[in-house]
Design an enzyme around this catalytic site. Structure first.
Site, PDB file in Angstrom:
ATOM      1  N   ASN A 188      27.648  43.451  46.222  1.00  0.00           N
ATOM      2  CA  ASN A 188      27.431  43.584  44.769  1.00  0.00           C
ATOM      3  C   ASN A 188      26.624  44.830  44.410  1.00  0.00           C
ATOM      4  O   ASN A 188      26.695  45.333  43.287  1.00  0.00           O
ATOM      5  CB  ASN A 188      26.665  42.381  44.220  1.00  0.00           C
ATOM      6  CG  ASN A 188      27.327  41.055  44.456  1.00  0.00           C
ATOM      7  OD1 ASN A 188      26.662  40.039  44.632  1.00  0.00           O
ATOM      8  ND2 ASN A 188      28.666  41.021  44.463  1.00  0.00           N
ATOM      9  N   ASP A 248      34.287  37.816  34.966  1.00  0.00           N
ATOM     10  CA  ASP A 248      35.275  38.602  35.694  1.00  0.00           C
ATOM     11  C   ASP A 248      36.593  37.855  35.889  1.00  0.00           C
ATOM     12  O   ASP A 248      37.368  38.185  36.786  1.00  0.00           O
ATOM     13  CB  ASP A 248      34.720  39.040  37.055  1.00  0.00           C
ATOM     14  CG  ASP A 248      34.305  37.855  37.925  1.00  0.00           C
ATOM     15  OD1 ASP A 248      34.466  36.693  37.475  1.00  0.00           O
ATOM     16  OD2 ASP A 248      33.817  38.085  39.042  1.00  0.00           O
ATOM     17  N   CYS A 292      44.368  36.429  20.310  1.00  0.00           N
ATOM     18  CA  CYS A 292      45.201  37.330  19.507  1.00  0.00           C
ATOM     19  C   CYS A 292      45.561  38.579  20.301  1.00  0.00           C
ATOM     20  O   CYS A 292      46.677  39.096  20.209  1.00  0.00           O
ATOM     21  CB  CYS A 292      44.465  37.744  18.237  1.00  0.00           C
ATOM     22  SG  CYS A 292      44.041  36.402  17.118  1.00  0.00           S
ATOM     23  N   CYS A 305      37.875  42.340  41.830  1.00  0.00           N
ATOM     24  CA  CYS A 305      37.422  43.579  42.440  1.00  0.00           C
ATOM     25  C   CYS A 305      37.361  43.480  43.964  1.00  0.00           C
ATOM     26  O   CYS A 305      37.439  44.501  44.657  1.00  0.00           O
ATOM     27  CB  CYS A 305      36.077  44.000  41.860  1.00  0.00           C
ATOM     28  SG  CYS A 305      34.759  42.796  42.048  1.00  0.00           S
TER      29      CYS A 305
END
Length: 367
Positions: A188, A248, A292, A305
């Site tokens: 991280n 995420d 939307c 990731c």
């Protein structure tokens, strides 16, 4: 520029001489005039209260900072101190430097308060923590007070959440809520700047809270260790002024979007994929919601990731933009990204803003 008196000279005569050559206004004339209110008192005096919206620049700092805080020589400026004496000297000095519309407020803040005009606690005093922010148009002491009383929930304490909580804490947002269910890992650290090597293995919520406290101990932190789900989203979102989507995965976005719409809380959304980032603001009924923009989003099969890779600096850029949007919403300044998607391309170093509209058949926010 000095407020000191020459030996053997009657101070009263000096002040009367200044009044004969310097413009003065009453507190009533200064109130609501739209002028830049320049508070030139000393830092220890600020603690007694300030005029809402005033800029705090101690008298001895005026020569060094006036070009920064008042670049327009024709801007209307009202200078005040405690009782209206020191402000005469500063007003004269500003006039001699080319400022064309400057006046001293007679009686200073003492007269201002005596006439019943509002006096607010000084959030920028005494250590000057917010001094450079308070001088911004649209902020001032009144805006800083709004930030101090604001409550912002940040969902996700990873790559996006890290810069968001740090910048909001630095700006003086009074209460930050942090939601995450993960722990800090070594992988991280290249992008999640709120965390450090010694805190590997610690919960991200606790690590981010420590980072916020180190940066600004005045910020209150509410820690929520756990995952945001369809079942708890509405309860988590309730009672916040703005919510930040720093998650995420699309499934969490969907739950957070539905909860924000139902609670009527603006949602600042950000996402990153490799070298590209996106930011927008969902604020129904004033604009579209996540559904939307992404009517077919399900979260299934979305790249993460760990598989696709991600650029640390791009994550930082997107998080900083999200923090900017939060501050704009809280202060009521600028044009938030409602109904607009900002797309940032780190490789091309370009950004594009795309407009999108409310879906007439949106299952979440349709009227």
């Amino acid at each position: 520029m000095s407020g000191r008196y020459a030996r053997g000279v009657d101070p009263h005569d000096i002040l009367e001489g200044l009044r004969a050559t310097v413009a003065e206004v009453t507190p009533a004339q200064a109130s609501g005039s739209g002028a830049l209110l320049l508070d030139i008192r000393e830092p220890f005096e600020f603690a007694t209260g300030v005029i809402p919206g005033a800029l705090l620049v101690p008298q001895d700092q005026v020569p060094a900072r006036i070009a920064e805080v008042a670049p327009d020589f024709d801007r209307r400026i009202v200078v005040y101190c405690a009782t209206g004496k020191r402000s005469l000297f500063v007003t004269k000095w500003l006039g001699e430097r080319g400022y064309t519309d400057v006046a001293s407020m007679a009686g200073g803040i003492v007269a201002w308060g005596a006439e019943g005009h509002p006096v607010a606690p000084a959030t920028a005093a005494p250590d000057g923590r917010y001094a450079r922010q308070v001088m911004l148009p649209g902020v001032g002491e009144a805006g800083q007070q709004r930030l101090a009383s604001a409550r912002v929930l940040v969902v996700g304490a990873g790559g996006l959440g890290s810069p968001v909580v740090l910048y909001l804490a630095g700006a003086g947002v009074g209460t930050l809520g942090i939601v995450d269910d993960d722990a800090v890992e070594v992988t991280n650290l290249h992008r999640q700047v709120a965390h450090t090597t010694p805190r590997v293995g610690m919960s991200k919520v606790r690590s981010a809270a420590l980072a916020v406290s180190d940066l600004n101990p005045d910020v209150l932190i509410e820690e929520y260790q756990g995952r945001l789900t369809d079942e708890n989203a509405a309860d988590l979102v309730a009672g916040w002024d703005v919510v930040v989507d720093a998650t995420d995965d699309a499934a969490a976005c969907l739950a957070l979007n539905a909860a924000s719409v139902s609670r009527g809380v603006p949602l600042v959304h950000g996402s990153v994929y490799r070298w590209e980032g996106r930011v927008t603001v969902f604020s129904p009924p004033d604009g579209p919601c996540y559904r939307c923009l992404f009517p077919d989003a399900s979260g299934a099969g979305d790249p993460v990731c760990a598989d696709a890779g991600v650029s640390g600096p791009v994550v930082g850029v997107v998080g900083a933009i999200q923090a900017t949007e939060v501050l704009k919403l809280l202060l009521g300044v600028g044009e938030p990204l409602v109904g607009r998607l900002l797309v940032y391309d780190g490789l091309a170093q370009e950004s594009t803003t795309l407009a999108y509209e409310r879906g007439p058949g949106c299952e979440v926010c349709a009227l």
